[in-house]
Scaffold this motif. Structure first.
Motif, PDB file in Angstrom:
ATOM      1  N   VAL A  91       0.860  -1.192   0.000  1.00 49.55           N
ATOM      2  CA  VAL A  91       0.000   0.000   0.000  1.00 49.55           C
ATOM      3  C   VAL A  91       0.901   1.248   0.000  1.00 49.55           C
ATOM      4  O   VAL A  91       1.030   1.948   0.995  1.00 49.55           O
ATOM      5  CB  VAL A  91      -0.972  -0.017   1.205  1.00 49.55           C
ATOM      6  N   GLY A  92       1.557   1.491  -1.128  1.00 43.42           N
ATOM      7  CA  GLY A  92       2.426   2.659  -1.276  1.00 43.42           C
ATOM      8  C   GLY A  92       1.765   3.663  -2.197  1.00 43.42           C
ATOM      9  O   GLY A  92       0.532   3.828  -2.174  1.00 43.42           O
ATOM     10  N   LEU A  93       2.571   4.333  -3.043  1.00 45.29           N
ATOM     11  CA  LEU A  93       2.003   5.323  -3.967  1.00 45.29           C
ATOM     12  C   LEU A  93       0.933   4.671  -4.862  1.00 45.29           C
ATOM     13  O   LEU A  93      -0.198   5.157  -4.946  1.00 45.29           O
ATOM     14  CB  LEU A  93       3.123   5.921  -4.836  1.00 45.29           C
ATOM     15  N   ILE A  94       1.304   3.576  -5.541  1.00 49.02           N
ATOM     16  CA  ILE A  94       0.374   2.995  -6.514  1.00 49.02           C
ATOM     17  C   ILE A  94      -0.699   2.151  -5.808  1.00 49.02           C
ATOM     18  O   ILE A  94      -1.899   2.316  -6.083  1.00 49.02           O
ATOM     19  CB  ILE A  94       1.150   2.131  -7.549  1.00 49.02           C
ATOM     20  N   GLY A  95      -0.291   1.280  -4.872  1.00 47.47           N
ATOM     21  CA  GLY A  95      -1.270   0.455  -4.156  1.00 47.47           C
ATOM     22  C   GLY A  95      -2.255   1.325  -3.382  1.00 47.47           C
ATOM     23  O   GLY A  95      -3.466   1.063  -3.377  1.00 47.47           O
ATOM     24  N   VAL A 105     -11.938  -3.003   0.847  1.00 49.40           N
ATOM     25  CA  VAL A 105     -10.517  -3.007   0.481  1.00 49.40           C
ATOM     26  C   VAL A 105      -9.684  -3.387   1.710  1.00 49.40           C
ATOM     27  O   VAL A 105      -9.792  -2.751   2.760  1.00 49.40           O
ATOM     28  CB  VAL A 105     -10.073  -1.620  -0.041  1.00 49.40           C
ATOM     29  N   VAL A 106      -8.876  -4.419   1.530  1.00 47.04           N
ATOM     30  CA  VAL A 106      -8.008  -4.869   2.618  1.00 47.04           C
ATOM     31  C   VAL A 106      -6.558  -4.658   2.205  1.00 47.04           C
ATOM     32  O   VAL A 106      -6.147  -5.084   1.124  1.00 47.04           O
ATOM     33  CB  VAL A 106      -8.246  -6.368   2.923  1.00 47.04           C
ATOM     34  N   GLY A 107      -5.796  -3.986   3.058  1.00 50.31           N
ATOM     35  CA  GLY A 107      -4.388  -3.738   2.743  1.00 50.31           C
ATOM     36  C   GLY A 107      -3.499  -4.657   3.554  1.00 50.31           C
ATOM     37  O   GLY A 107      -3.745  -4.872   4.747  1.00 50.31           O
ATOM     38  N   HIS A 108      -2.465  -5.193   2.896  1.00 51.74           N
ATOM     39  CA  HIS A 108      -1.488  -5.991   3.643  1.00 51.74           C
ATOM     40  C   HIS A 108      -0.339  -5.079   4.043  1.00 51.74           C
ATOM     41  O   HIS A 108       0.168  -4.308   3.229  1.00 51.74           O
ATOM     42  CB  HIS A 108      -0.976  -7.155   2.778  1.00 51.74           C
ATOM     43  N   PRO A 134       3.157  -3.362  12.096  1.00 52.61           N
ATOM     44  CA  PRO A 134       1.926  -2.868  12.742  1.00 52.61           C
ATOM     45  C   PRO A 134       1.738  -1.370  12.536  1.00 52.61           C
ATOM     46  O   PRO A 134       0.630  -0.909  12.282  1.00 52.61           O
ATOM     47  CB  PRO A 134       2.155  -3.181  14.229  1.00 52.61           C
ATOM     48  N   VAL A 135       2.844  -0.576  12.591  1.00 54.76           N
ATOM     49  CA  VAL A 135       2.692   0.877  12.465  1.00 54.76           C
ATOM     50  C   VAL A 135       2.160   1.258  11.075  1.00 54.76           C
ATOM     51  O   VAL A 135       1.369   2.199  10.923  1.00 54.76           O
ATOM     52  CB  VAL A 135       3.998   1.606  12.857  1.00 54.76           C
ATOM     53  N   SER A 136       2.560   0.475  10.045  1.00 55.67           N
ATOM     54  CA  SER A 136       2.032   0.757   8.684  1.00 55.67           C
ATOM     55  C   SER A 136       0.546   0.460   8.631  1.00 55.67           C
ATOM     56  O   SER A 136      -0.236   1.224   8.063  1.00 55.67           O
ATOM     57  CB  SER A 136       2.738  -0.085   7.630  1.00 55.67           C
ATOM     58  N   ALA A 137       0.147  -0.667   9.258  1.00 52.99           N
ATOM     59  CA  ALA A 137      -1.283  -1.037   9.247  1.00 52.99           C
ATOM     60  C   ALA A 137      -2.111   0.083   9.872  1.00 52.99           C
ATOM     61  O   ALA A 137      -3.147   0.488   9.329  1.00 52.99           O
ATOM     62  CB  ALA A 137      -1.476  -2.352   9.993  1.00 52.99           C
ATOM     63  N   GLU A 138      -1.615   0.602  10.986  1.00 50.48           N
ATOM     64  CA  GLU A 138      -2.352   1.687  11.658  1.00 50.48           C
ATOM     65  C   GLU A 138      -2.442   2.929  10.765  1.00 50.48           C
ATOM     66  O   GLU A 138      -3.463   3.594  10.687  1.00 50.48           O
ATOM     67  CB  GLU A 138      -1.640   2.086  12.964  1.00 50.48           C
ATOM     68  N   GLU A 182      -9.714  -2.278   5.878  1.00 52.95           N
ATOM     69  CA  GLU A 182      -9.077  -3.136   6.882  1.00 52.95           C
ATOM     70  C   GLU A 182      -7.618  -3.277   6.535  1.00 52.95           C
ATOM     71  O   GLU A 182      -7.258  -3.238   5.354  1.00 52.95           O
ATOM     72  CB  GLU A 182      -9.697  -4.553   6.862  1.00 52.95           C
ATOM     73  N   ALA A 183      -6.789  -3.472   7.570  1.00 49.56           N
ATOM     74  CA  ALA A 183      -5.365  -3.719   7.306  1.00 49.56           C
ATOM     75  C   ALA A 183      -4.941  -4.916   8.139  1.00 49.56           C
ATOM     76  O   ALA A 183      -5.409  -5.085   9.266  1.00 49.56           O
ATOM     77  CB  ALA A 183      -4.547  -2.490   7.681  1.00 49.56           C
TER      78      ALA A 183
END
Ligand SMILES: NC(=O)C1=CN([C@@H]2O[C@H](COP(=O)(O)OP(=O)(O)OC[C@H]3O[C@@H](n4cnc5c(N)ncnc54)[C@H](O)[C@@H]3O)[C@@H](O)[C@H]2O)C=CC1
Ligand SMILES: O=C(O)C(=O)Cc1ccc(O)cc1
Length: 364
Positions: A10-14, A29-32, A36-40, A50-51
């Motif tokens: 889940v960066g620029l394009i994702g 939409v669920v992001g992988h 943990p800090v990225s999910a938040e 959801e992440a």
């Protein structure tokens, strides 16, 4: 019935794709995330519904899986997914800047009851990370798909149908042909921009005026040299054979300039510029290209506290889309210069009018 879309990377394009899909009827939409800090962060920025840190949980029951990781990691993610119990009929696609190797890897895996369709949204920027994501990124851009031979037409159509949310124009291209074309119009320009900036950087070692005077045009034509080094390392190594051939052609073109200068061949130089001028004037206009334009305004800003916030707020409340903002010089003894960048010329014109009315001094 809900459609579950899983995004890996889940960066620029994702992140931009996630923003195109999130909130649309019946879509989750669920992001992988790696950490943990990225999910938040994905959740707090409202990019995904959801992440999760678990690949299995993200992929489970997904109708569509988008692989938006660096090119060098695509094979690994696809191979991992191919050994998991995915939903029957699940469509896996990627967004990598090269297409031949991932298409070959997918064919070799011999996926059953799930399908792989290579993809490449041909729009982006020199920025990276979810912070730079925007749902407008792909609007009016081309989005290449590379369906494998024998793919059921209905499967291709379902992906095309979903991608309507990106507002991009879909084009079907053969993966090898894609890598040659994109090698010429995107990968080669990135190499040239980096080599050019580094050449000037070396000259600057002996005289810092090089950097100080390298404003305007030099900045514009080398913007892409600020792209993410690891993303580009992967792209260039992946497209190595084609790039080596194109760099050899490039050397020929440069050698011809060397020869014309040595021979003081003014006619040859004029012809080279005229040929380039003719071809360039026929390039399509009005559609977002791979290398996006930036329209910049330079404003003299007095050294008052809060001035930056004031300008940003005015632009925001007038719904003008700003893509970047930077203070170029701010010293106690001189007014600062602020650069505002816009993706659309119309946004730049509106901002110019607004700031003129606020009595700021503007230069283009
Ligand atoms: N940057 C651009 O303008 C464009 C990039 N692409 C392609 O999109 C893909 C993603 O690029 P961007 O979104 O620009 O990059 P980015 O750096 O913004 O995002 C990459 C994402 O992948 C994640 N990731 C997962 N596994 C990783 C690993 N092992 N190493 C590093 N990162 C990992 C990162 O956490 C990050 O969320 C690449 O394959 C690139 O070739 C395609 C079109 C335009
Ligand atoms: O910075 C720019 O404008 C780009 O060149 C963006 C870009 C980078 C990689 C791609 O595969 C497609 C587009």
């Amino acid at each position: 019935m809900t459609t579950k879309i899983a995004i890996f990377g889940v960066g620029l394009i994702g992140g931009s794709l996630a923003l195109c899909f999130k909130g649309k009827p019946g879509i989750t939409v669920v992001g992988h995330a790696h950490r943990p800090v990225s999910a938040e962060k994905y959740i707090s920025r409202g990019v995904v519904d959801e992440a999760t840190l678990s690949i299995e949980e993200a992929a489970l029951d997904a109708d569509f899986i988008f692989l938006c990781v660096p090119v060098g990691k695509l094979d690994e993610y696809l191979t991992k997914l191919s050994s998991m119990p995915l939903k029957k009929g699940c469509i896996i696609t990627d967004v990598g800047s090269t297409k031949a190797s991932i298409a070959a890897a997918a064919a070799k895996l011999g996926l059953e009851d799930v399908y792989f369709i290579g993809g490449h949204p041909m729009a982006g920027s020199e920025r990276s990370g979810v912070e730079a994501a925007t749902p407008l990124l792909f609007e009016n851009a081309y989005y290449v798909l590379t369906p494998p031979p024998g793919l059921p037409e209905g499967v291709y159509e379902s992906l095309v149908h979903l991608l309507v949310y990106t507002r991009a124009q879909i084009v079907k291209v053969d993966p090898v042909e894609h890598d040659r074309i994109v090698g010429a119009i995107s990968h080669l320009p990135h190499i040239i921009a980096v080599a050019l900036v580094n050449q000037v950087c070396d000259y600057n070692e002996t005289n810092s005026l090089y950097r100080r005077l390298a404003a305007g045009g030099f900045r514009d034509i080398t913007r892409i040299a600020s792209s993410d080094p690891l993303i580009w390392r992967d792209i260039l190594l992946n497209n190595r054979d084609i790039m080596l051939q194109m760099l050899s052609d490039w050397n020929e073109g440069i050698t011809s300039f060397v020869q014309m200068l040595e021979a003081e061949d003014g006619e040859g130089i004029t012809e080279a510029f005229a040929k380039a001028n003719d071809f360039r004037s026929e390039l399509p206009e009005g559609r977002k290209g791979m290398i996006t334009s930036s329209f910049d305004l330079y404003i003299d800003v007095p050294d008052h506290p809060g001035i930056i916030g004031k300008i940003a707020t005015e632009i925001g409340i007038n719904h003008i889309n700003l893509s970047n903002m930077q203070i170029i010089e701010s010293r106690e003894d001189v007014p600062g210069i602020m650069r505002l960048s816009f993706r659309q010329e119309t946004d730049m014109e509106r901002a110019k009018e607004l700031l003129n009315n606020m009595d700021y001094s503007i230069s283009l």
